[in-house]
Scaffold this active site. Structure first.
Site, mmCIF file in Angstrom:
data_model
loop_
_atom_site.group_PDB
_atom_site.id
_atom_site.type_symbol
_atom_site.label_atom_id
_atom_site.label_comp_id
_atom_site.label_asym_id
_atom_site.label_seq_id
_atom_site.Cartn_x
_atom_site.Cartn_y
_atom_site.Cartn_z
ATOM 1 N N ASP A 34 33.466 43.029 -30.034
ATOM 2 C CA ASP A 34 34.756 43.664 -30.344
ATOM 3 C C ASP A 34 35.830 43.072 -29.434
ATOM 4 O O ASP A 34 35.697 43.086 -28.208
ATOM 5 C CB ASP A 34 34.649 45.183 -30.139
ATOM 6 C CG ASP A 34 35.787 45.925 -30.822
ATOM 7 O OD1 ASP A 34 36.954 45.498 -30.682
ATOM 8 O OD2 ASP A 34 35.519 46.932 -31.495
ATOM 9 N N SER A 75 40.029 48.183 -35.141
ATOM 10 C CA SER A 75 38.585 48.000 -35.328
ATOM 11 C C SER A 75 38.063 48.736 -36.554
ATOM 12 O O SER A 75 36.981 48.422 -37.042
ATOM 13 C CB SER A 75 37.816 48.450 -34.082
ATOM 14 O OG SER A 75 38.091 47.566 -33.023
ATOM 15 N N THR A 128 33.553 50.509 -35.083
ATOM 16 C CA THR A 128 32.789 49.361 -35.567
ATOM 17 C C THR A 128 31.460 49.775 -36.205
ATOM 18 O O THR A 128 31.206 49.442 -37.369
ATOM 19 C CB THR A 128 32.587 48.333 -34.436
ATOM 20 O OG1 THR A 128 33.842 48.103 -33.804
ATOM 21 C CG2 THR A 128 32.022 47.025 -34.974
ATOM 22 N N GLU A 242 26.661 45.513 -31.604
ATOM 23 C CA GLU A 242 28.037 45.348 -31.127
ATOM 24 C C GLU A 242 28.144 45.321 -29.605
ATOM 25 O O GLU A 242 27.682 46.239 -28.926
ATOM 26 C CB GLU A 242 28.939 46.484 -31.647
ATOM 27 C CG GLU A 242 30.411 46.235 -31.292
ATOM 28 C CD GLU A 242 31.310 47.469 -31.414
ATOM 29 O OE1 GLU A 242 30.782 48.595 -31.377
ATOM 30 O OE2 GLU A 242 32.530 47.291 -31.508
ATOM 31 N N ASP A 247 36.415 44.541 -25.903
ATOM 32 C CA ASP A 247 37.716 45.050 -26.340
ATOM 33 C C ASP A 247 38.369 45.935 -25.280
ATOM 34 O O ASP A 247 39.547 45.779 -24.967
ATOM 35 C CB ASP A 247 37.505 45.833 -27.642
ATOM 36 C CG ASP A 247 38.764 46.490 -28.152
ATOM 37 O OD1 ASP A 247 39.718 45.761 -28.488
ATOM 38 O OD2 ASP A 247 38.808 47.731 -28.230
ATOM 39 N N HIS A 251 41.881 45.508 -23.382
ATOM 40 C CA HIS A 251 42.983 46.483 -23.437
ATOM 41 C C HIS A 251 43.486 46.756 -22.015
ATOM 42 O O HIS A 251 44.675 46.977 -21.805
ATOM 43 C CB HIS A 251 42.518 47.803 -24.065
ATOM 44 C CG HIS A 251 42.513 47.795 -25.561
ATOM 45 N ND1 HIS A 251 43.662 47.747 -26.317
ATOM 46 C CD2 HIS A 251 41.491 47.829 -26.456
ATOM 47 C CE1 HIS A 251 43.352 47.752 -27.612
ATOM 48 N NE2 HIS A 251 42.027 47.798 -27.721
ATOM 49 N N ASP A 289 35.780 41.370 -34.606
ATOM 50 C CA ASP A 289 36.630 42.041 -35.595
ATOM 51 C C ASP A 289 38.093 41.639 -35.435
ATOM 52 O O ASP A 289 38.871 41.706 -36.369
ATOM 53 C CB ASP A 289 36.450 43.560 -35.502
ATOM 54 C CG ASP A 289 36.540 44.090 -34.074
ATOM 55 O OD1 ASP A 289 36.661 43.296 -33.120
ATOM 56 O OD2 ASP A 289 36.498 45.322 -33.907
ATOM 57 N N HIS A 290 38.455 41.233 -34.203
ATOM 58 C CA HIS A 290 39.825 40.798 -33.886
ATOM 59 C C HIS A 290 39.823 40.327 -32.444
ATOM 60 O O HIS A 290 38.844 40.554 -31.725
ATOM 61 C CB HIS A 290 40.825 41.952 -34.053
ATOM 62 C CG HIS A 290 40.420 43.171 -33.269
ATOM 63 N ND1 HIS A 290 40.525 43.252 -31.901
ATOM 64 C CD2 HIS A 290 39.833 44.319 -33.664
ATOM 65 C CE1 HIS A 290 40.056 44.401 -31.493
ATOM 66 N NE2 HIS A 290 39.599 45.075 -32.541
HETATM 67 MG MG MG Z 1 34.186 48.431 -31.700
HETATM 68 ZN ZN ZN Z 2 40.755 47.584 -29.387
#
Ligand code: MG
Ligand code: ZN
Length: 354
Positions: A34, A75, A128, A242, A247, A251, A289-290
């Site tokens: 993620d 997500s 996710t 995952e 992620d 952040h 996912d990004h």
């Molecule tokens: Mg996730």
């Molecule tokens: Zn995020």
């Protein structure tokens, strides 16, 4: 006589080549980092002295991550695109942009009698994993997402989020319902590792899993435990894993934590690749996912997590993310692709019927 022998040999080589070119996977291990852009990967390569397991993947490409209503996905929409093959609105889970539920690749695999599993470094109700199992209008509907696990035939799921099953607003205890459906429900990683057959739920934390290093080897251990159970099925399996907190570190714009989470994810990738190498019938895909944080690495030293890293946002960015593949069918995951293309490709490779 000699001429015949040579001709026969050429014939055999040609047959062998066409057979191996048509080789399709029996199992798929789909690993999602993620927030994992190429800079997130490279930061870990640098810190780990110029080597990651995911470099063992033989094929690579890029996935375009925009959602149906936003240049930059979240997500929910990102996971739904990977799982269900549809672009949807940010925040939605397992539904198209008209709020109609769409079957995920995991659900389709289960309907085709393959074994299925989810292993995550966060609550199993988070966006996710939820994208593979739930159909809800909003990613924050954790109680509803937990209840959606009961509507499926998933064999194994392991992560955090115990309270969404046992301490719910509707007062129900879903663990009792899981046990009625023949799930073995356990609450720590040692109990997860001890179970080798049947259906298994590991709810290892009340809510979200702790970050690294507090989480220890939970993610790689749970992944191997899941594979151990899922590969009892002669029809094959689909497993989604995952690395959830790459992620979160991004952040926070925290490069050292990003590297710790990325190395934990890469250790897990290494185990998946070992299994694929050993069996020869397993397709491993690693993607995201990004991207999160708009990260770039300006300077660094191999073997050190001390690097000049620059984040351009505390949120997600819109850039494409890398795709890595290994095993039979890996050649289908090269070049630029849409994030909604994975489901159709896997459906075809696993020969799943609707
Ligand atoms: Mg996730
Ligand atoms: Zn995020």
């Amino acid at each position: 006589m000699k001429k015949h022998f040579v001709l026969n040999l050429i014939f055999l080589v040609l047959i062998f080549q066409s057979l191996s070119a048509q080789k399709t996977p029996k199992n798929v291990i789909f690993l999602i980092g993620d927030g994992m852009g190429i800079a997130q990967v490279y930061a870990a390569i640098v810190a780990n002295n110029n080597k990651l397991n995911l470099e063992r993947c033989t094929h690579a490409g890029f996935s375009k991550t925009y959602s149906s209503n936003n240049f930059t996905t979240d997500s929910g929409a990102g996971g739904t695109a990977l799982a269900c093959g549809v672009k949807t609105k940010n925040g939605m889970i397992g539904m198209n942009s008209d709020s109609v539920a769409v079957e995920s690749i995991l659900e389709l695999a289960a309907h085709n009698k393959l074994s299925t599993g989810i292993v995550v470094a966060c609550a199993v109700t988070h966006a996710t994993p939820a994208s593979y199992i739930a159909h809800q209008i909003n990613r924050n509907m954790y109680d509803e997402i937990a209840a959606d696990y009961l509507k499926t035939d998933i064999d194994v799921f392991i992560g955090g989020g115990r309270k969404y099953f046992e301490d719910r607003n509707d007062g129900k205890n879903l663990t009792n319902e899981l046990k009625n459906k023949n799930y073995q429900v356990v609450y720590n990683i040692n109990d997860v590792k001890a179970i080798k057959t049947g259906k298994l739920v590991g709810l290892l934390y009340e809510d979200q899993n702790p970050k690294m290093p507090e989480r220890g080897t939970m993610l790689p251990d749970a992944t191997m435990a899941a594979i151990d159970i899922l590969d009892n099925n002669s029809k094959g399996f689909f497993l989604m894993v995952e690395g959830s907190q790459i992620d979160w570190a991004c952040h926070d714009n925290n490069i050292k934590e990003e590297i710790k989470e990325m190395l934990d994810f890469d250790e897990t990738i290494g185990l998946a690749l070992n299994y694929a190498e050993k069996t020869g019938n397993t397709l491993v895909i690693v993607t995201a996912d990004h991207e999160t944080g708009g990260l770039t690495i300006l300077n660094g030293k191999f073997g050190s997590d001390d690097m000049s890293a620059s984040f351009s946002t505390k949120n997600h960015s819109g850039v494409p993310v890398p795709v890595f593949a290994y095993g039979p069918g890996a050649e289908n995951f090269t070049g630029f692709m849409e994030n909604i293309s994975f489901k159709g490709k896997l459906e075809k490779l696993l020969k799943l019927k609707k």
